[in-house]
Design an enzyme around this catalytic site. Structure first.
Site, mmCIF file in Angstrom:
data_model
loop_
_atom_site.group_PDB
_atom_site.id
_atom_site.type_symbol
_atom_site.label_atom_id
_atom_site.label_comp_id
_atom_site.label_asym_id
_atom_site.label_seq_id
_atom_site.Cartn_x
_atom_site.Cartn_y
_atom_site.Cartn_z
ATOM 1 N N SER A 92 43.670 54.038 -68.992
ATOM 2 C CA SER A 92 42.385 53.331 -69.081
ATOM 3 C C SER A 92 41.267 54.221 -69.633
ATOM 4 O O SER A 92 41.382 54.691 -70.747
ATOM 5 C CB SER A 92 42.048 52.762 -67.702
ATOM 6 O OG SER A 92 41.015 51.838 -67.795
ATOM 7 N N ASP A 126 48.261 42.940 -68.181
ATOM 8 C CA ASP A 126 47.018 43.720 -68.164
ATOM 9 C C ASP A 126 45.916 42.922 -68.860
ATOM 10 O O ASP A 126 45.948 42.740 -70.084
ATOM 11 C CB ASP A 126 47.240 45.054 -68.875
ATOM 12 C CG ASP A 126 46.053 45.993 -68.745
ATOM 13 O OD1 ASP A 126 44.965 45.532 -68.368
ATOM 14 O OD2 ASP A 126 46.217 47.196 -69.014
ATOM 15 N N HIS A 129 47.176 46.480 -64.948
ATOM 16 C CA HIS A 129 46.437 47.622 -65.475
ATOM 17 C C HIS A 129 46.649 48.798 -64.528
ATOM 18 O O HIS A 129 45.953 48.919 -63.510
ATOM 19 C CB HIS A 129 44.954 47.239 -65.556
ATOM 20 C CG HIS A 129 44.113 48.255 -66.250
ATOM 21 N ND1 HIS A 129 44.236 48.552 -67.583
ATOM 22 C CD2 HIS A 129 43.119 49.052 -65.786
ATOM 23 C CE1 HIS A 129 43.353 49.463 -67.914
ATOM 24 N NE2 HIS A 129 42.672 49.795 -66.833
#
Lengths: 168, 374
Positions: free
Chosen positions: B62, B156, B191
């Site tokens: 991320s 995600d 995610h």
């Protein structure tokens, strides 16, 4: 005489307070992240870097090709895709919101009919209240993300349109 | 027979004596616990480990993946490759000049409506080449023999596959051969960073601490395999980490007080690396994953340390932390800076060149680790 709050009630209140406080924090975070003057200066610098110092040259380039059918078709098609994606996402958000709320309601009615004692009944009420608050927060955040994506997407489209006219 | 009722009642003096002994014992135990904790939490100077600087690599999830793109592109002279888990291309926040960096970072670079308003690959390529020519970042020609690992979970919705696809386009067009990129995008993961530990979060979810279990994927293993595979076989991970995990002084490397980086970073040194001759991998956590938020989970449970033990790697875990309020950078989630919060110049915030505060700090740590063992 003070009314006594049950341990479940205290726990639920704590959870609800945490959820609301988290939501308020997120909202404040979003507000504080909006810094118009700073953003304006940064955007102005970026635009100047990408399109040059002379805005009239950009405007002239645009006007020169404003009726170019190929460019017009391409930018309209792109806008249509963006609009369609925006509508789909809003519908998806709405559908998720409705199904989430329905699941929570179903779970509430099932639990409440199964509750045999006043304590169990109270416990269901408390748990459901927490679940509703949490769902509401998640739904609102998701919708805010979609609004942001639409806002950013529309400005990006505008820029790509201007760039394509200037590049011709 | 009830044991309690079988005990003889204690006289007052014996009771006091017993309580005194118990209290003293508890005190001793507490002191020893404090000493142990203090030992575990002792911050040491970043050691010089004589790492082979030209064999450095980086990976992250991320915001750590966006930072990975930055570290990898800016310092490509010393990079072997990178592992990008749910992250966009270098300078993604500069995609569209009509939007602010923050708007691009949260809109175009995470979950855009369509690819046409996602990361602006042609503009990003042009900017990268311009910076490379100006010497603000290392030459992009360095990328031609590198190896990249990329991962995007199908569930995600935070950083979508659309953004990762743009990153793939960006890297290949910049010169990384497509054959050198392993891009996985068919795992139903949320995610998160993926491990093989059943105690981690269920694969498809997106929730703190963003470390998920998706068998058979073991991401740290896959990343190291992909980056270093051209140098001969990469060994499987050790059953358990046996090296030393150091809490190192990160503050000494911070160029300003506005970096939103923690005072400490973490460094994993296998026994075989104590005398030098190893390679360095930098593992960057995502938002809400620094030690101030999730404790030691990222630097002890993601599987990098076990890979380090068997592959002559030192792992550096730099740390970012949440910060906000007067005089502090606005970073409430403790993310790495990929939109300019740590820069002081509001008109042209630098988060993407070798002069960017966080990149400068990370490079200084790498250089220190590359100094010969004393």
């Amino acid at each position: 005489m003070k009314a006594k709050t049950s341990p479940e009630g205290v726990d639920a209140l704590k959870q609800i307070t945490a959820i609301v406080s988290d939501a308020v924090n997120n909202y404040m975070t979003t507000l504080q992240a909006i810094t118009p003057v700073k953003d304006y200066l940064q955007i102005a610098t970026s635009i100047k870097e990408r399109f040059g110092d002379d805005p009239s040259a950009t405007a002239q380039a645009m006007i020169k090709h404003i009726f170019d059918p190929e460019l017009m078709m391409s930018s309209v098609k792109s806008l249509e895709e963006i609009s369609s994606a925006a509508v789909k996402r809003m519908q998806a958000d709405q559908s998720t919101a409705l199904s989430t709320l329905k699941d929570t309601s179903d779970s509430y009615f099932k639990s409440i009919t199964e509750a045999k004692t006043p304590e169990a009944w109270k416990s269901v009420q408390v748990e459901s209240m927490v679940a509703f608050y949490k769902d509401f927060k998640d739904i609102t955040e998701e919708q805010m993300n979609t609004v942001n994506a639409i806002y950013v997407g529309s400005k990006s489209w505008m820029e790509s349109t201007v760039a394509s006219y200037c590049a011709k | 027979m009830n044991t309690r009722s079988a005990q003889r009642p204690l006289s007052h003096s014996r009771l006091v004596l017993r309580r005194t002994v118990q209290t003293a014992l508890a005190g001793v135990l507490l002191c020893s616990a404090l000493v142990t904790t203090a030992q575990a939490a002792t911050t040491v100077e970043m050691p010089a480990l004589g790492i082979d600087i030209k064999e450095t690599s980086v990976s992250g999830l991320s915001s750590g993946a966006f930072m990975t793109s930055q570290v990898y592109i800016v310092f490509s002279d010393i990079m072997k490759g990178a592992g990008i888990v749910a992250g966009g291309p270098y300078y993604c926040a500069g995609s569209w000049s009509f939007n602010s960096y923050l708007q691009n970072a949260t809109g175009a670079c995470m979950n855009p409506l369509t690819p046409s308003v996602g990361p602006n690959v042609p503009a990003l390529l042009a900017k990268t080449q311009q910076l490379s020519k100006a010497g603000s970042i290392d030459p992009t020609t360095n990328l031609s023999d590198d190896h990249i690992y990329m991962f995007s979970g199908t569930k995600d919705t935070t950083v979508t596959t659309m953004v990762m696809d743009a990153n793939y386009q960006y890297l290949t067009q910049l010169g990384v051969p497509a054959a050198n990129i392993e891009y996985i995008k068919d795992v139903a993961a949320g995610h998160a960073f993926i491990t093989d530990s059943t105690s981690d979060t269920s694969c498809g979810l997106t929730k703190p601490p963003y470390i998920n279990y998706c068998p058979p994927t073991e991401q740290a293993d896959a990343i190291i395999q992909q980056i270093y595979a051209d140098e001969g076989p990469v060994n499987p991970p050790a059953a358990s980490a046996s090296g030393e995990l150091l809490q190192v002084d990160q503050k000494a490397f911070l160029p300003t007080s506005m970096t939103s980086m923690s005072d400490n970073a973490y460094l994993y040194v296998p026994k075989s690396c104590e005398q030098g001759g190893c390679r360095l991998h930098i593992a960057l956590h995502g938002c809400e994953q620094g030690y101030k938020v999730i404790g030691d989970q990222y630097y002890t449970t993601t599987g990098y340390n076990e890979m380090a033990d068997t592959n002559k790697l030192v792992i550096l875990y730099p740390q970012a932390e949440p910060s906000q309020g007067a005089g502090k950078p606005y970073n409430p989630k403790g993310c790495w800076d990929f939109w300019g919060y740590s820069a002081t110049n509001p008109t042209n915030p630098d988060f993407y060149t070798r002069d960017a505060p966080q990149l400068k700090a990370i490079r200084a740590m790498i250089d220190r680790l590359a100094q010969p063992v004393q």
